[in-house]
Design an enzyme around this catalytic site. Structure first.
Site, PDB file in Angstrom:
ATOM      1  N   GLU A   1      42.824  35.342  18.327  1.00  0.00           N
ATOM      2  CA  GLU A   1      42.283  34.326  17.891  1.00  0.00           C
ATOM      3  C   GLU A   1      41.452  34.105  16.648  1.00  0.00           C
ATOM      4  OE1 GLU A   1      41.163  30.087  19.065  1.00  0.00           O
ATOM      5  OE2 GLU A   1      42.740  31.459  19.944  1.00  0.00           O
ATOM      6  N   ASP A   2      40.727  35.243  16.515  1.00  0.00           N
ATOM      7  CA  ASP A   2      39.657  35.163  15.405  1.00  0.00           C
ATOM      8  C   ASP A   2      39.906  36.309  14.328  1.00  0.00           C
ATOM      9  OD1 ASP A   2      38.187  33.383  17.008  1.00  0.00           O
ATOM     10  OD2 ASP A   2      37.062  34.967  18.196  1.00  0.00           O
TER      11      ASP A   2
END
Length: 763
Positions: free
Chosen positions: A114-115
């Protein structure tokens, strides 16, 4: 090693490596960072896992540690601390739960897809598909916002539960992620704090409880409580601290006396006291409407022994040493809770005449009570996947799988959310079938809920019950230990729709709604079939289901029943069905009549035998057709009647003399030939309305009501209007058997001196 609940001081220290608990990308520092605690090193992580799993894959843990640290690089959290500190803390929480290597690695990597620039394919290549699937499952969950509009919240909860049903370790990592985020909530803006705390209290804390993870549930609840109502939290905590200080010697005395008494009788036990948490105390005060001083079970004591036999021996020793508080004994060893919790509960009058709440259990039970599904030894090899082991070992996971099954039965997300929240929040009551099968239900559940818990068909056909051998209403609230026999009847194929408001469980409510929808659909399908068959008979063309089946694509319907229901609801004309089956069919145009020669006038004509044969039979409201009666006057057997089709509502029956029929004269396609077909062996009442002008004097209304009652009429509603000082106009809605019955009541009313005028109202 049990899951470790942090003290306020530990949480304050840990806040130096905090993160805003949202799924957004890492952000720059919002304020100067506090003094930072040292992050856990690779060696520390490996040692924590090795302490409960000597066969741990050290190389895998080390590679995951380095990979996650490099992937997050210089990213920081809202507190200004390295972003990597968050997945590291999540992994630490999971080592307290003694989870397997794959879970610990997935915790370290759970934010990478996600990051960071990491991909699922890369994680699969480096760490294997099992870990890749866990990380991807967590990535999907990060995008959910559980506190939002009802429908959106419900749909997201469906996704959450579906994701964790594939591999329950996703849930464990998600709960640990939420716990660390709640521990570091202070760096989040106030508005977001409120939303996150509500979300935690509504979904994550109860979900942890349902999975048997009571320690985690309590901490999530207290952290949420502290955010949502800081004043109440502070007051309760101060009172608890003060009480603990005052009773310090008493607690030690009880622990010592319990240990000595058990040892004298040859039992080696671990005895320790614990106090309830602020949120638990607060909710009990709210639920029972009592003050803090009136609570008698703030402190509890656990007696942990080696086996089940010792537990029951210890119970006997306790009960013969101290007086027992009646009604406070519960045996969760013989009948465990659905979250796998097992223990003996009892309350006695201890030293200083204080109530002492005791929980007696084995070491294994104590571990399950603290760790829940995480206590099922995920790190052991050769026992299949964690999900497969849980299917064999865990009732809590069985509840989760049952909840997922509801997904396929819920007509919409709101129904699913309602069911799940009910299941999450309610404590339970245990009842038995006559054959001894145990049925667990939420508290305040009744026999309707019990019937649907046994089987949907039992619930749909339930007509009565016996509780402990005695007849009782289906709405009776059940108590622990009740034996319930549900009486069924084949004559009842679907339950009354009013049951939905009586049912407590989401399963029962969903089943009742589903049965009601099915019954209504069957009514419309029955009406549609009659309309279609009648048109075919008039047109002198052959109707057959097989021929209609071949025409379904042209009607854009999946089944014959769908076609018939659409015709019955007025969404499709019967002539469209005929045209789909016979492309050469030409519809006969219905001539429009005006004024006195309108459709109503046409239908008043005797019509001969042909009309009677083609007319649709009307048996009453409880028939197999969607029927209702004229809203402002009804209709009764003996009246000449006509039916008006209302799209989506079925047939409305009007007396042929009703002035309301003029409104439909320009819509001849909505008119139906209908006739009465009442079974005299099973009489039923029909609606009618009368208007009475009575003399305004004491007792006049009583006289009118007496006449109606003496003639077996039923008053459904009365409306009174003062037309002059001497007279009152009454509009009375009655239920009568037929026109003869109604005429007899009107005749008797006219004979009363207090009645000036009586007329039937034709709506």
């Amino acid at each position: 090693m049990a899951y470790r609940r942090r003290s306020p001081e530990q949480m304050q220290a840990a806040s130096s490596i905090s993160m805003a608990p949202t799924s957004a990308a890492p952000v720059a520092p919002a304020r100067p960072a506090k003094s930072r605690a040292r992050m856990m090193r690779q060696y520390d992580l490996v040692e924590r896992v090795r302490s409960y799993n000597p066969d741990t894959d050290e190389d895998l843990l080390n590679r995951a540690y380095v990979y996650a640290m490099k992937a997050h690089g210089s990213q920081t959290r809202a507190s200004g601390d390295p972003y990597f500190s968050h997945p590291l803390e999540v992994a630490a929480i999971l080592t307290d739960l003694k989870l397997d290597d794959a879970t610990i690695v997935a915790a370290l990597l759970h934010d990478t897809i996600e990051d960071t620039e990491a991909t699922r394919a890369e994680i699969d290549a480096v760490f294997g598909q099992e870990i890749g699937a866990l990380v991807e499952g967590l990535t999907k969950l990060k995008r959910l916002e559980l506190v939002s509009r009802e429908a959106k919240q419900a749909e997201n909860l469906r996704k959450l539960l579906l994701a964790i049903s594939d591999d329950v370790r996703v849930l464990l990592i998600k709960l640990a992620d939420r716990l660390h985020n709640m521990r570091t909530l202070e760096f989040v803006p106030t508005a977001s704090r409120q939303r996150i705390a509500e979300e935690t209290l509504d979904i994550y804390a109860p979900l942890a409880g349902r999975m048997g993870m009571q320690e985690m549930r309590e901490e999530l609840e207290d952290l949420s409580f502290k955010t949502l109502d800081p004043e109440a939290y502070t007051v309760v905590r101060q009172r608890l601290d003060s009480l603990a200080e005052r009773n310090r010697n008493l607690i030690g005395e009880i622990e010592s006396q319990l240990s000595n008494d058990l040892q004298k009788n040859g039992l080696q036990a671990r005895v320790y006291g614990r106090r309830k948490q602020p949120f638990s105390i607060w909710t009990k005060m709210q639920r029972k409407s009592v003050g803090f001083e009136q609570l008698s079970d703030i402190f509890g004591f656990r007696i942990v022994l080696k086996d089940v036999e010792c537990c029951y021996r210890a119970l006997g020793i306790v009960h013969t040493t101290w007086p027992v508080v009646p009604g406070r004994f519960k045996d969760y060893i013989s009948t465990p809770k659905q979250n796998d919790y097992r223990s003996l509960h009892t309350t006695v009058i201890g030293p200083g005449k204080q109530r002492v709440e005791l929980q007696i259990r084995t070491e294994e039970m104590d571990e399950i009570a603290e760790l829940g599904i995480a206590a099922h030894a995920f790190y052991k090899d050769g026992l299949g996947s964690p999900t497969e082991r849980l299917k064999r070992e865990s009732s809590a996971f069985a509840w989760l799988r049952h909840t997922i099954a509801i997904l396929s039965e819920s007509a919409n997300p709101e129904e699913f959310l309602e069911h799940t929240k009910l299941e999450l929040f309610h404590d339970q009551v245990f009842c038995f079938t006559p054959k001894g099968k145990l049925i667990a239900l939420p508290r305040q559940a009744n026999v309707i809920d019990f019937a649907y818990a046994v089987h949907t068909d039992v619930g749909n056909s339930a007509v009565g019950c016996k509780i402990n051998g005695k007849f009782a209403p289906l709405s009776s609230e059940l108590q622990n230990g009740d034996e319930v026999e549900v009486l069924t009847s084949d004559a009842q194929s679907s339950p009354p729709s009013a049951w939905e408001s009586l049912a407590v469980t989401g399963k029962a409510r969903a089943a009742i709604r589903r049965a009601t929808r099915t019954a209504v659909r069957d009514q419309y399908a029955g009406l549609g079939r009659r309309l279609v068959e009648r048109l075919f008979a008039r047109a002198k063309i052959e109707y057959a289901d097989d021929k209609l089946k071949g025409a379904l694509p042209r009607l854009a319907r999946a089944s014959i029943e769908d076609v018939m229901a659409a015709v019955g609801r007025g969404e499709m004309k019967a002539s469209n069905v005929a045209r789909a089956m016979y492309p050469d069919y030409k519809e006969e145009r219905v001539a429009r009549y005006a004024g006195k020669k309108g459709v109503a006038e046409k239908l008043k004509s005797p019509g001969g035998t042909a009309r009677n044969l083609s007319a649709i039979p009307i048996r009453g409201i409880n028939s197999d057709l969607p029927v209702k009666f004229a809203p402002n006057g009804g209709a009764v057997p003996g009246d000449r009647i006509v039916g008006i089709i209302s799209p989506g509502e079925g047939i409305t029956i009007y007396p042929i003399q009703s002035p309301a029929l003029k409104d439909f004269e320009e819509q001849p396609e909505r008119w139906l030939d209908v006739r009465w077909d009442v079974d005299e062996s099973t009489p039923q009442r029909f609606p009618a309305r009368i208007q009475v002008d009575n003399v305004n004097e004491p007792g006049s209304l009583a006289q009118i009501a007496t006449v109606i009652a003496e003639h077996d009429g039923n008053i459904d509603n009365i409306h009174m209007a003062r037309r002059s000082p001497d007279f009152t106009e009454l509009t009375i809605d009655l239920e009568v058997y037929d026109l003869k019955h109604l005429s007899a009541i009107i005749a008797q009313l006219r004979a009363k001196a207090v009645v000036a005028r009586v007329e039937r109202v034709n709506g």
